[in-house]
Scaffold this motif. Sequence first.
Motif, short mmCIF file in Angstrom:
data_model
loop_
_atom_site.label_atom_id
_atom_site.label_comp_id
_atom_site.label_asym_id
_atom_site.label_seq_id
_atom_site.Cartn_x
_atom_site.Cartn_y
_atom_site.Cartn_z
N GLU A 6 41.64 40.54 33.96
CA GLU A 6 41.83 41.93 34.37
C GLU A 6 42.17 42.79 33.16
O GLU A 6 42.77 42.31 32.19
N LEU A 20 41.01 49.82 37.13
CA LEU A 20 41.16 48.43 36.72
C LEU A 20 39.80 47.76 36.70
O LEU A 20 38.93 48.07 37.52
N CYS A 22 37.73 43.83 36.17
CA CYS A 22 37.89 42.38 36.27
C CYS A 22 36.56 41.74 35.90
O CYS A 22 35.53 42.05 36.50
N TRP A 36 41.09 42.34 45.28
CA TRP A 36 42.26 42.70 44.48
C TRP A 36 43.50 42.53 45.34
O TRP A 36 43.52 42.91 46.52
N CYS A 96 43.06 40.16 40.21
CA CYS A 96 41.68 40.05 40.66
C CYS A 96 41.48 38.63 41.20
O CYS A 96 42.06 37.67 40.67
N THR A 122 47.38 42.33 35.76
CA THR A 122 47.61 43.45 34.87
C THR A 122 48.65 44.36 35.50
O THR A 122 48.59 44.65 36.70
#
Length: 128
Positions: A6, A20, A22, A36, A96, A122
Amino acid sequence: QVQLVESGGGLVQAGGSLRLSCAPSGRTVSNNAMGWFRQAPGTEREFVAAISWDGGREYYGDSVKGRFTISRDNAKSTVYLHMNSVKPEDTAVYYCAGHKYRYIDFSHTPMPHEFDDWGQGTQVTVSS
């Protein structure tokens, strides 16, 4: 097993936006549904969003519905989480996850044990 990576987390002000990403390290996840999750200190891992392998179906947790959007680019083998109108309660580590199958049974809220592959997470911090 696939290692997912991530990126895109950080500090954002309430009302702001963040994206975000991944991506897998190793084999592609283009044939898998993806999701997620997030986890704040002292809480259980919470479902955020999921998407079928072809991007045709999406599912969201009630707390993010209408604010977050999940998408994927199979050519890049990358999954995204677009976070809009963020709130301090969105502060968490975001993970993720790769599902076992192409499609997820959206008749119930997806659970972590349904996903085989995970990233390290993250951190997202929303300031008020």
